[in-house]
Write a protein that holds these residues in place. Structure first.
Motif, PDB file in Angstrom:
ATOM      1  N   ALA A  20       9.627  34.864  70.476  1.00 43.18           N
ATOM      2  CA  ALA A  20       9.186  35.039  69.237  1.00 43.18           C
ATOM      3  C   ALA A  20       9.453  33.753  68.233  1.00 43.18           C
ATOM      4  O   ALA A  20       8.303  33.285  67.752  1.00 43.18           O
ATOM      5  N   LEU A  21      10.622  33.489  68.089  1.00 44.05           N
ATOM      6  CA  LEU A  21      10.813  32.433  67.154  1.00 44.05           C
ATOM      7  C   LEU A  21      10.605  31.111  67.551  1.00 44.05           C
ATOM      8  O   LEU A  21       9.790  30.326  66.880  1.00 44.05           O
ATOM      9  N   ASP A  22      10.389  30.918  68.830  1.00 44.22           N
ATOM     10  CA  ASP A  22       9.923  29.588  69.401  1.00 44.22           C
ATOM     11  C   ASP A  22       8.311  29.630  69.226  1.00 44.22           C
ATOM     12  O   ASP A  22       7.742  28.343  69.185  1.00 44.22           O
ATOM     13  N   SER A  23       7.685  30.665  69.491  1.00 42.63           N
ATOM     14  CA  SER A  23       6.005  30.771  69.284  1.00 42.63           C
ATOM     15  C   SER A  23       5.840  30.419  67.830  1.00 42.63           C
ATOM     16  O   SER A  23       4.888  29.603  67.798  1.00 42.63           O
ATOM     17  N   VAL A  24       6.506  30.856  66.959  1.00 42.64           N
ATOM     18  CA  VAL A  24       6.078  30.648  65.724  1.00 42.64           C
ATOM     19  C   VAL A  24       6.468  28.938  65.171  1.00 42.64           C
ATOM     20  O   VAL A  24       5.592  28.390  64.622  1.00 42.64           O
ATOM     21  N   ALA A  25       7.631  28.556  65.863  1.00 48.84           N
ATOM     22  CA  ALA A  25       8.080  27.065  65.618  1.00 48.84           C
ATOM     23  C   ALA A  25       7.029  26.241  66.235  1.00 48.84           C
ATOM     24  O   ALA A  25       6.798  25.065  65.970  1.00 48.84           O
ATOM     25  N   SER A  26       6.300  26.603  67.213  1.00 48.99           N
ATOM     26  CA  SER A  26       5.505  25.689  67.856  1.00 48.99           C
ATOM     27  C   SER A  26       4.099  25.426  67.225  1.00 48.99           C
ATOM     28  O   SER A  26       3.296  24.619  67.870  1.00 48.99           O
ATOM     29  N   GLN A  27       3.886  26.598  66.355  1.00 50.29           N
ATOM     30  CA  GLN A  27       2.539  26.327  65.646  1.00 50.29           C
ATOM     31  C   GLN A  27       2.027  24.963  65.017  1.00 50.29           C
ATOM     32  O   GLN A  27       3.198  24.510  64.301  1.00 50.29           O
ATOM     33  N   HIS A  34       8.924  30.869  58.196  1.00 54.99           N
ATOM     34  CA  HIS A  34       9.480  31.888  59.149  1.00 54.99           C
ATOM     35  C   HIS A  34      10.378  32.958  58.355  1.00 54.99           C
ATOM     36  O   HIS A  34      11.322  32.398  58.408  1.00 54.99           O
ATOM     37  N   VAL A  35      10.136  33.879  57.995  1.00 57.26           N
ATOM     38  CA  VAL A  35      11.294  34.823  57.471  1.00 57.26           C
ATOM     39  C   VAL A  35      11.687  35.977  58.643  1.00 57.26           C
ATOM     40  O   VAL A  35      10.907  36.938  58.802  1.00 57.26           O
ATOM     41  N   VAL A  36      12.903  35.787  58.824  1.00 55.15           N
ATOM     42  CA  VAL A  36      13.548  36.750  59.723  1.00 55.15           C
ATOM     43  C   VAL A  36      14.267  37.754  59.227  1.00 55.15           C
ATOM     44  O   VAL A  36      15.399  37.604  58.524  1.00 55.15           O
ATOM     45  N   GLN A  37      13.885  39.097  59.288  1.00 55.40           N
ATOM     46  CA  GLN A  37      14.674  40.039  58.669  1.00 55.40           C
ATOM     47  C   GLN A  37      15.335  41.085  59.737  1.00 55.40           C
ATOM     48  O   GLN A  37      14.834  41.661  60.503  1.00 55.40           O
ATOM     49  N   PRO A  55      15.127  24.463  58.681  1.00 53.73           N
ATOM     50  CA  PRO A  55      14.810  24.606  57.048  1.00 53.73           C
ATOM     51  C   PRO A  55      13.662  25.672  56.763  1.00 53.73           C
ATOM     52  O   PRO A  55      13.906  26.578  55.808  1.00 53.73           O
ATOM     53  N   SER A  56      12.647  25.746  57.840  1.00 53.01           N
ATOM     54  CA  SER A  56      11.640  26.862  57.299  1.00 53.01           C
ATOM     55  C   SER A  56      11.930  28.102  58.081  1.00 53.01           C
ATOM     56  O   SER A  56      11.179  29.008  57.839  1.00 53.01           O
TER      57      SER A  56
END
Length: 247
Positions: A20-27, A34-37, A55-56
């Motif tokens: 999930a994290l890598d998917s957002v980072a690759s956009q 990207h806010v992770v709660q 940083p994001s």
């Protein structure tokens, strides 16, 4: 440049959070937050999150009252002009999804945008099991049980400011309640992009057991009645409509 905030509420998802994290980072859209709660995970989820620090990526971990409380906390921390979700079990279907979102929202008269969704096998995300093709939105479709795929929906943050966040008295269907609230009371103008935005793993909270499916139907019915879009017939159409996704 339109800044888009993506919120991921997570609890004990060590197995899937990296994708999930890598998917957002690759956009390929250049302005993404990207806010992770995290709900105080204990399985090593946060080790994976911290290993992907950038940083994001804005991370907070604290106990919460469930998935929708976590989403609300995450949205409250966003700073983007547009907000959407990436569930910890899901991933984008294409690296340009958020660019498609930004392109649609270049029209100032549009309040939000949504696309299509594929349900994929939990252990093999290349294998599609169901295809959710949304179609164009019209408010009359709400009485037929229609809704946009929640993980594909991106809204201007003013929608949340004006109409509120997720009602945590719903344990499974707060997303459906919120979408009906936004579409009926807010009378939103939505753009539809006929492309697959998200690959969603099968096996979500609402269909893990018969008891969960009954609870989901009860909560769906409550939302339908609360927002005046029908009754038992609307609920039946909503459930039967899922059969088309297998064809």
């Amino acid at each position: 440049m339109l800044k888009i905030s993506v919120v991921t509420a997570v609890f004990n998802r060590k197995r899937t959070i990296a994708e999930a994290l890598d998917s957002v980072a690759s956009q390929d859209h250049p302005e993404i937050e990207h806010v992770v709660q995290d709900g105080a995970s204990t399985d090593g989820t946060m080790d994976i999150v911290h290993a992907r620090s950038r940083p994001s990526l804005l991370v907070q971990s604290q106990p919460d009252a469930g998935i929708y409380d976590g989403i609300n906390r995450g949205i409250a921390r966003t700073s983007g002009e547009v907000v959407g979700l990436m569930h910890s079990d899901d991933l984008f279907a294409h690296r340009s999804v958020l660019s498609w979102v930004a392109e649609a929202l270049a029209d100032p008269d549009i309040d939000g945008v949504y696309g299509d969704l594929d349900y994929v096998a939990a252990e093999d995300t290349a294998r599609v099991i169901r295809r959710w093709r949304s179609g164009e939105y019209s408010q009359r479709k709400l009485r037929q049980g229609w809704m946009p795929p929640h993980p594909t929906l991106y809204l201007r943050r003013g929608v949340f400011d004006r109409l509120g966040l997720y009602d945590t008295s719903y344990r499974i269907a707060a997303d459906y309640d919120a979408m009906l609230r936004y579409l009926v009371r807010g009378n939103l103008r939505l753009a539809y992009v006929p492309r697959v935005f998200v690959n969603m793993r099968m096996g979500g909270e609402s269909n893990r057991s018969v008891a969960k499916m009954i609870q989901k139907s009860r909560e769906d019915y409550r939302a339908i009645r609360t927002h005046g879009v029908g009754g038992v017939g609307t609920l039946a159409l909503k459930n039967f409509g899922k059969l088309r996704q297998f064809l």
